[in-house]
Design a protein around this motif. Sequence first.
Motif: not given
Length: 74
Positions: A40-44, A47-51
């Motif tokens: 979950n931390a990795d996916l978050s 997602m922040e990097e993609a944002h």
Amino acid sequence: MSSEFHQLSEKVAQLAALTQSLRRENADLRLNVSALTNENADLSRRMEEAHQRVAALLEKLPTATPALNEEETA
């Protein structure tokens, strides 16, 4: 008396086996929670990097000019 002692002994053995089974299950669940928390931390983070990448791309786009009405072009 011997029969009661034997029944009690069997119940204690069953309880001990159940306790061991629950401890193993608990340990497995703790490992799963840890792995899922890390995922979950990795996916978050991803997602922040993609944002941030999308926001940077949007800033590079030229601003849109208002569309001209047909009356203004005639």
